[in-house]
Design a protein around this motif. Structure first.
Motif, PDB file in Angstrom:
ATOM      1  N   TRP A   3     -77.261 -54.527 -58.851  1.00 29.88           N
ATOM      2  CA  TRP A   3     -78.341 -54.757 -57.906  1.00 29.88           C
ATOM      3  C   TRP A   3     -79.716 -54.340 -58.384  1.00 29.88           C
ATOM      4  CZ3 TRP A   3     -81.648 -51.476 -55.557  1.00 29.88           C
ATOM      5  CH2 TRP A   3     -81.320 -50.131 -55.507  1.00 29.88           C
ATOM      6  N   PRO A   4     -79.898 -53.312 -59.235  1.00 29.17           N
ATOM      7  CA  PRO A   4     -81.269 -53.040 -59.676  1.00 29.17           C
ATOM      8  C   PRO A   4     -81.885 -54.205 -60.453  1.00 29.17           C
ATOM      9  CG  PRO A   4     -79.932 -51.115 -60.067  1.00 29.17           C
ATOM     10  CD  PRO A   4     -79.005 -52.241 -59.670  1.00 29.17           C
ATOM     11  N   ALA A   5     -81.053 -55.039 -61.070  1.00 25.23           N
ATOM     12  CA  ALA A   5     -81.575 -56.143 -61.862  1.00 25.23           C
ATOM     13  C   ALA A   5     -81.887 -57.369 -61.010  1.00 25.23           C
ATOM     14  CB  ALA A   5     -80.575 -56.535 -62.951  1.00 25.23           C
ATOM     15  N   MET A   6     -81.442 -57.386 -59.783  1.00 24.13           N
ATOM     16  CA  MET A   6     -81.636 -58.539 -58.918  1.00 24.13           C
ATOM     17  C   MET A   6     -83.056 -58.606 -58.387  1.00 24.13           C
ATOM     18  SD  MET A   6     -78.051 -58.123 -56.832  1.00 24.13           S
ATOM     19  CE  MET A   6     -78.494 -59.236 -55.549  1.00 24.13           C
ATOM     20  N   GLN A   7     -83.488 -59.809 -58.044  1.00 14.40           N
ATOM     21  CA  GLN A   7     -84.760 -59.981 -57.353  1.00 14.40           C
ATOM     22  C   GLN A   7     -84.498 -59.625 -55.894  1.00 14.40           C
ATOM     23  OE1 GLN A   7     -87.665 -60.568 -58.749  1.00 14.40           O
ATOM     24  NE2 GLN A   7     -86.641 -60.588 -60.717  1.00 14.40           N
ATOM     25  N   LEU A   8     -85.071 -58.546 -55.433  1.00 11.20           N
ATOM     26  CA  LEU A   8     -84.774 -58.031 -54.108  1.00 11.20           C
ATOM     27  C   LEU A   8     -85.904 -58.338 -53.138  1.00 11.20           C
ATOM     28  CD1 LEU A   8     -83.440 -54.581 -55.291  1.00 11.20           C
ATOM     29  CD2 LEU A   8     -82.094 -56.567 -54.642  1.00 11.20           C
ATOM     30  N   ALA A  14     -82.216 -55.823 -46.007  1.00 12.20           N
ATOM     31  CA  ALA A  14     -81.849 -55.583 -44.606  1.00 12.20           C
ATOM     32  C   ALA A  14     -80.504 -56.228 -44.294  1.00 12.20           C
ATOM     33  CB  ALA A  14     -82.930 -56.137 -43.683  1.00 12.20           C
ATOM     34  N   SER A  15     -80.310 -57.429 -44.774  1.00  5.73           N
ATOM     35  CA  SER A  15     -79.041 -58.125 -44.555  1.00  5.73           C
ATOM     36  C   SER A  15     -77.887 -57.357 -45.190  1.00  5.73           C
ATOM     37  CB  SER A  15     -79.120 -59.542 -45.126  1.00  5.73           C
ATOM     38  OG  SER A  15     -77.874 -60.166 -45.069  1.00  5.73           O
ATOM     39  N   ASN A  32     -88.840 -38.760 -43.086  1.00  8.09           N
ATOM     40  CA  ASN A  32     -89.551 -38.431 -44.321  1.00  8.09           C
ATOM     41  C   ASN A  32     -88.906 -39.173 -45.486  1.00  8.09           C
ATOM     42  OD1 ASN A  32     -91.374 -37.228 -45.968  1.00  8.09           O
ATOM     43  ND2 ASN A  32     -90.328 -35.261 -46.069  1.00  8.09           N
ATOM     44  N   ARG A  33     -88.875 -40.501 -45.392  1.00  5.30           N
ATOM     45  CA  ARG A  33     -88.229 -41.318 -46.421  1.00  5.30           C
ATOM     46  C   ARG A  33     -89.264 -42.062 -47.248  1.00  5.30           C
ATOM     47  NH1 ARG A  33     -85.622 -42.787 -41.599  1.00  5.30           N
ATOM     48  NH2 ARG A  33     -83.622 -41.769 -41.386  1.00  5.30           N
ATOM     49  N   PRO A  34     -88.959 -42.272 -48.517  1.00  6.30           N
ATOM     50  CA  PRO A  34     -89.841 -43.138 -49.304  1.00  6.30           C
ATOM     51  C   PRO A  34     -89.663 -44.578 -48.840  1.00  6.30           C
ATOM     52  CG  PRO A  34     -87.908 -42.551 -50.574  1.00  6.30           C
ATOM     53  CD  PRO A  34     -87.828 -41.783 -49.286  1.00  6.30           C
ATOM     54  N   GLY A  35     -90.603 -45.429 -49.169  1.00  4.22           N
ATOM     55  CA  GLY A  35     -90.498 -46.831 -48.791  1.00  4.22           C
ATOM     56  C   GLY A  35     -89.407 -47.547 -49.573  1.00  4.22           C
ATOM     57  N   ALA A  36     -89.048 -48.725 -49.093  1.00  6.14           N
ATOM     58  CA  ALA A  36     -87.994 -49.519 -49.737  1.00  6.14           C
ATOM     59  C   ALA A  36     -88.379 -49.861 -51.174  1.00  6.14           C
ATOM     60  CB  ALA A  36     -87.730 -50.792 -48.944  1.00  6.14           C
ATOM     61  N   ARG A  37     -89.608 -50.225 -51.390  1.00  7.35           N
ATOM     62  CA  ARG A  37     -90.061 -50.580 -52.743  1.00  7.35           C
ATOM     63  C   ARG A  37     -89.917 -49.390 -53.683  1.00  7.35           C
ATOM     64  NH1 ARG A  37     -95.838 -52.910 -53.268  1.00  7.35           N
ATOM     65  NH2 ARG A  37     -94.752 -54.734 -52.510  1.00  7.35           N
ATOM     66  N   ARG A  38     -90.317 -48.224 -53.210  1.00  2.00           N
ATOM     67  CA  ARG A  38     -90.240 -47.015 -54.032  1.00  2.00           C
ATOM     68  C   ARG A  38     -88.783 -46.699 -54.386  1.00  2.00           C
ATOM     69  NH1 ARG A  38     -93.784 -42.911 -51.522  1.00  2.00           N
ATOM     70  NH2 ARG A  38     -95.369 -44.250 -52.396  1.00  2.00           N
ATOM     71  N   MET A  39     -87.887 -46.875 -53.427  1.00  2.00           N
ATOM     72  CA  MET A  39     -86.472 -46.613 -53.702  1.00  2.00           C
ATOM     73  C   MET A  39     -85.908 -47.594 -54.726  1.00  2.00           C
ATOM     74  SD  MET A  39     -84.880 -45.411 -50.064  1.00  2.00           S
ATOM     75  CE  MET A  39     -83.264 -45.218 -50.783  1.00  2.00           C
ATOM     76  N   VAL A  40     -86.331 -48.857 -54.640  1.00  2.00           N
ATOM     77  CA  VAL A  40     -85.867 -49.859 -55.600  1.00  2.00           C
ATOM     78  C   VAL A  40     -86.388 -49.527 -56.994  1.00  2.00           C
ATOM     79  CG1 VAL A  40     -86.064 -52.285 -56.274  1.00  2.00           C
ATOM     80  CG2 VAL A  40     -85.533 -51.693 -53.901  1.00  2.00           C
ATOM     81  N   VAL A  41     -87.671 -49.189 -57.091  1.00  2.00           N
ATOM     82  CA  VAL A  41     -88.243 -48.827 -58.398  1.00  2.00           C
ATOM     83  C   VAL A  41     -87.530 -47.604 -58.958  1.00  2.00           C
ATOM     84  CG1 VAL A  41     -90.314 -47.971 -59.569  1.00  2.00           C
ATOM     85  CG2 VAL A  41     -90.482 -49.908 -58.014  1.00  2.00           C
ATOM     86  N   VAL A  62     -83.910 -54.074 -71.818  1.00  2.00           N
ATOM     87  CA  VAL A  62     -83.706 -53.064 -70.778  1.00  2.00           C
ATOM     88  C   VAL A  62     -84.513 -53.449 -69.539  1.00  2.00           C
ATOM     89  CG1 VAL A  62     -84.070 -50.645 -70.129  1.00  2.00           C
ATOM     90  CG2 VAL A  62     -83.182 -51.209 -72.399  1.00  2.00           C
ATOM     91  N   ALA A  63     -85.749 -53.886 -69.745  1.00  2.00           N
ATOM     92  CA  ALA A  63     -86.589 -54.305 -68.614  1.00  2.00           C
ATOM     93  C   ALA A  63     -85.938 -55.459 -67.858  1.00  2.00           C
ATOM     94  CB  ALA A  63     -87.973 -54.714 -69.108  1.00  2.00           C
ATOM     95  N   SER A  64     -85.415 -56.420 -68.577  1.00  2.00           N
ATOM     96  CA  SER A  64     -84.757 -57.558 -67.954  1.00  2.00           C
ATOM     97  C   SER A  64     -83.484 -57.139 -67.222  1.00  2.00           C
ATOM     98  CB  SER A  64     -84.430 -58.609 -69.021  1.00  2.00           C
ATOM     99  OG  SER A  64     -83.730 -59.681 -68.456  1.00  2.00           O
ATOM    100  N   ALA A  65     -82.704 -56.264 -67.827  1.00  2.00           N
ATOM    101  CA  ALA A  65     -81.439 -55.823 -67.237  1.00  2.00           C
ATOM    102  C   ALA A  65     -81.638 -54.962 -65.998  1.00  2.00           C
ATOM    103  CB  ALA A  65     -80.623 -55.057 -68.272  1.00  2.00           C
ATOM    104  N   THR A  66     -82.813 -54.389 -65.844  1.00  2.00           N
ATOM    105  CA  THR A  66     -83.058 -53.504 -64.712  1.00  2.00           C
ATOM    106  C   THR A  66     -83.956 -54.126 -63.650  1.00  2.00           C
ATOM    107  OG1 THR A  66     -84.833 -52.435 -65.948  1.00  2.00           O
ATOM    108  CG2 THR A  66     -82.677 -51.372 -65.993  1.00  2.00           C
ATOM    109  N   GLY A  67     -84.353 -55.374 -63.844  1.00  2.00           N
ATOM    110  CA  GLY A  67     -85.117 -56.072 -62.818  1.00  2.00           C
ATOM    111  C   GLY A  67     -86.619 -55.928 -62.902  1.00  2.00           C
ATOM    112  N   PHE A  68     -87.117 -55.258 -63.933  1.00  2.00           N
ATOM    113  CA  PHE A  68     -88.562 -55.200 -64.113  1.00  2.00           C
ATOM    114  C   PHE A  68     -88.998 -56.532 -64.699  1.00  2.00           C
ATOM    115  CE2 PHE A  68     -87.652 -50.619 -64.153  1.00  2.00           C
ATOM    116  CZ  PHE A  68     -88.576 -50.205 -63.200  1.00  2.00           C
TER     117      PHE A  68
END
Length: 118
Positions: A3-8, A14-15, A32-41, A62-68
């Motif tokens: 999932w980190p490599a997927m386009q989220l 949410a689904s 006191n949670r970080p945002g969704a984007r921050r958690m994905v990064v 590595v960038a490609s495999a991790t979704g960057f």
């Protein structure tokens, strides 16, 4: 593909969490949670860190495999989250492999991630 490599997207996350989009967003805004984007990064940087230690993959791979989207994006987030440049981290880790049989001391460990909330 992990999932980190997927386009989220927010709707997709949410689904997957079995929440409505609105509830998902509200969940991150309360408490006191970080945002969704921050958690994905953060998850992507953690996965990149694991790949850098376990493989000799090129930075672009590595960038490609991790979704960057690019190696530059990976470098930026890696440095921001871990406080060190990716190339320096890799050099330290690759030179601190297993100890030699005639070496009495183990080489120094590479720096561990310091995930910042920002």
């Amino acid at each position: 593909m992990t999932w980190p490599a997927m386009q989220l997207t927010i709707a997709g996350l949410a689904s997957r969490a079995k929440m409505t989009r609105r509830t998902f967003i509200r969940w991150f805004r309360t408490g006191n949670r970080p945002g969704a984007r921050r958690m994905v990064v953060q998850a992507r940087v953690l996965r990149a860190w694991q790949l850098l230690e376990a493989t000799k993959m090129a930075t672009e791979d590595v960038a490609s495999a991790t979704g960057f989207g690019s190696a530059d994006a990976l470098r930026h987030h890696f440095r921001k989250r871990l406080g060190t440049r990716l190339v320096r981290y890799r050099a330290i880790f690759q030179t601190s492999g297993p100890p030699q049989s005639n070496s009495p001391r183990r080489p120094p460990s590479p720096p561990r991630p310091r995930f910042s909330p920002a």
